[in-house]
Design an enzyme around this catalytic site. Sequence first.
Site, PDB file in Angstrom:
ATOM      1  N   ASP A  17     -50.051 -19.225  -3.485  1.00  0.00           N
ATOM      2  CA  ASP A  17     -49.461 -19.637  -4.754  1.00  0.00           C
ATOM      3  C   ASP A  17     -49.786 -21.126  -4.941  1.00  0.00           C
ATOM      4  OD1 ASP A  17     -47.659 -19.712  -7.036  1.00  0.00           O
ATOM      5  OD2 ASP A  17     -46.214 -20.679  -5.699  1.00  0.00           O
ATOM      6  N   ALA A  19     -47.625 -24.141  -7.298  1.00  0.00           N
ATOM      7  CA  ALA A  19     -46.433 -25.001  -7.272  1.00  0.00           C
ATOM      8  C   ALA A  19     -45.397 -24.495  -6.279  1.00  0.00           C
ATOM      9  CB  ALA A  19     -45.820 -25.095  -8.663  1.00  0.00           C
ATOM     10  N   ALA A  50     -32.558 -22.042 -13.260  1.00  0.00           N
ATOM     11  CA  ALA A  50     -33.941 -22.248 -13.679  1.00  0.00           C
ATOM     12  C   ALA A  50     -34.927 -21.753 -12.633  1.00  0.00           C
ATOM     13  CB  ALA A  50     -34.184 -23.724 -13.965  1.00  0.00           C
ATOM     14  N   MET A  54     -38.573 -17.879 -10.813  1.00  0.00           N
ATOM     15  CA  MET A  54     -39.778 -18.656 -10.511  1.00  0.00           C
ATOM     16  C   MET A  54     -40.890 -17.777  -9.946  1.00  0.00           C
ATOM     17  SD  MET A  54     -40.713 -21.711 -11.069  1.00  0.00           S
ATOM     18  CE  MET A  54     -39.177 -22.613 -11.181  1.00  0.00           C
ATOM     19  N   LYS A  58     -44.829 -17.953 -17.355  1.00  0.00           N
ATOM     20  CA  LYS A  58     -43.763 -18.824 -17.838  1.00  0.00           C
ATOM     21  C   LYS A  58     -43.014 -18.269 -19.045  1.00  0.00           C
ATOM     22  CE  LYS A  58     -44.733 -21.311 -14.417  1.00  0.00           C
ATOM     23  NZ  LYS A  58     -44.029 -20.916 -13.187  1.00  0.00           N
ATOM     24  N   HIS A  61     -40.660 -15.912 -17.669  1.00  0.00           N
ATOM     25  CA  HIS A  61     -39.599 -16.681 -17.016  1.00  0.00           C
ATOM     26  C   HIS A  61     -38.497 -17.005 -18.029  1.00  0.00           C
ATOM     27  CE1 HIS A  61     -38.645 -19.832 -13.742  1.00  0.00           C
ATOM     28  NE2 HIS A  61     -37.648 -19.881 -14.615  1.00  0.00           N
ATOM     29  N   ARG A 165     -46.954 -11.665 -12.126  1.00  0.00           N
ATOM     30  CA  ARG A 165     -46.095 -11.185 -11.060  1.00  0.00           C
ATOM     31  C   ARG A 165     -44.836 -10.525 -11.632  1.00  0.00           C
ATOM     32  NH1 ARG A 165     -46.564 -17.080  -8.676  1.00  0.00           N
ATOM     33  NH2 ARG A 165     -48.597 -16.953  -7.662  1.00  0.00           N
ATOM     34  N   ASP A 191     -43.846 -19.103  -2.193  1.00  0.00           N
ATOM     35  CA  ASP A 191     -42.503 -19.658  -1.986  1.00  0.00           C
ATOM     36  C   ASP A 191     -41.424 -18.967  -2.819  1.00  0.00           C
ATOM     37  OD1 ASP A 191     -43.842 -21.034  -4.276  1.00  0.00           O
ATOM     38  OD2 ASP A 191     -41.880 -21.998  -4.463  1.00  0.00           O
TER      39      ASP A 191
END
Length: 302
Positions: A17, A19, A50, A54, A58, A61, A165, A191
């Site tokens: 990944d 970030a 928030a 993740m 986006k 998200h 994802r 992560d």
Amino acid sequence: MESTNELNGKVQAVIFDWAGTTVDYGCFAPVQVFVEVFSIRGIDITHEEARKPMGLLKIDHIRELLKMTRISNLWVTAFGKEPNEKDVNALYRDFEDLLFKVLQNYAKPVPGLIELVSGLRQRGIKIGSTTGYTREMIDVVSGEAKKWGYQPDSIVASSEVPTGRPAPWMCFQTAINLQVYPLSKIVKVGDTISDIKEGIHAGMWTVGVLKGGSEIGLSEQEINEMDPYELKKRMKNAENRFLNAGADFVIDEIGNLLEIIDRINYRLTEKKKLLSGAKTDILIKKCDITTLICMCKDINFK
């Protein structure tokens, strides 16, 4: 004639990944912007909220944030109606505008990454990457990361596949780009829980990363200054979330990945020995398929 990939019983590629895994320690760029776009509308969301979705594309998200009961109720109180797709698109436009202003400041590789990549390349392991960022976003991040010495062999953005994802499409495209198969010779590292699900759905080994990642959600300074007992507790909770999501392994930090590669290679070798032995046993003893399945279950490998 078997291909080189089929004959080589070891890990052939790692898919990282971005970030929170390889750059942007703590995964702060998107979190700060998500909080801000809601704040502009008079709605205060927490950093924890928030972070929950993740890893997703986006705009997806944002959809997930608006589905959260507390945030949805705040929206109804503020605007007198449930949030709709028009609201999603408006939030996303603001998100993009704000994110592009800060992205280049969140592209520094996490500690240990450059050394890890060097070690992987020495083993002949290819480096792929997937991201919840769009192509335009990741071009900014990867361009800056390159200046720091990090340049994967492949980058696939969530905007370049049918869905991001936790669907496996970015991993599949990465495998094509790297020309690596079978997928059991690839390790997906991330992560977030969506990283793990992405790898599982693709049939790859999965590794969750704690320090520097979104599941912990702390800066390097915060980790260094935190009470050791409290840090250990937070890491254990995050580790359990990864394992409950199906992760094969969880590591404290990215630099620990090489020892996991060794463990995976061992298990792949044991699998190869078992299957080779099973073939011989079938020829000699003419054992049935039930026997072979029982043998496979006795060995803990993917």
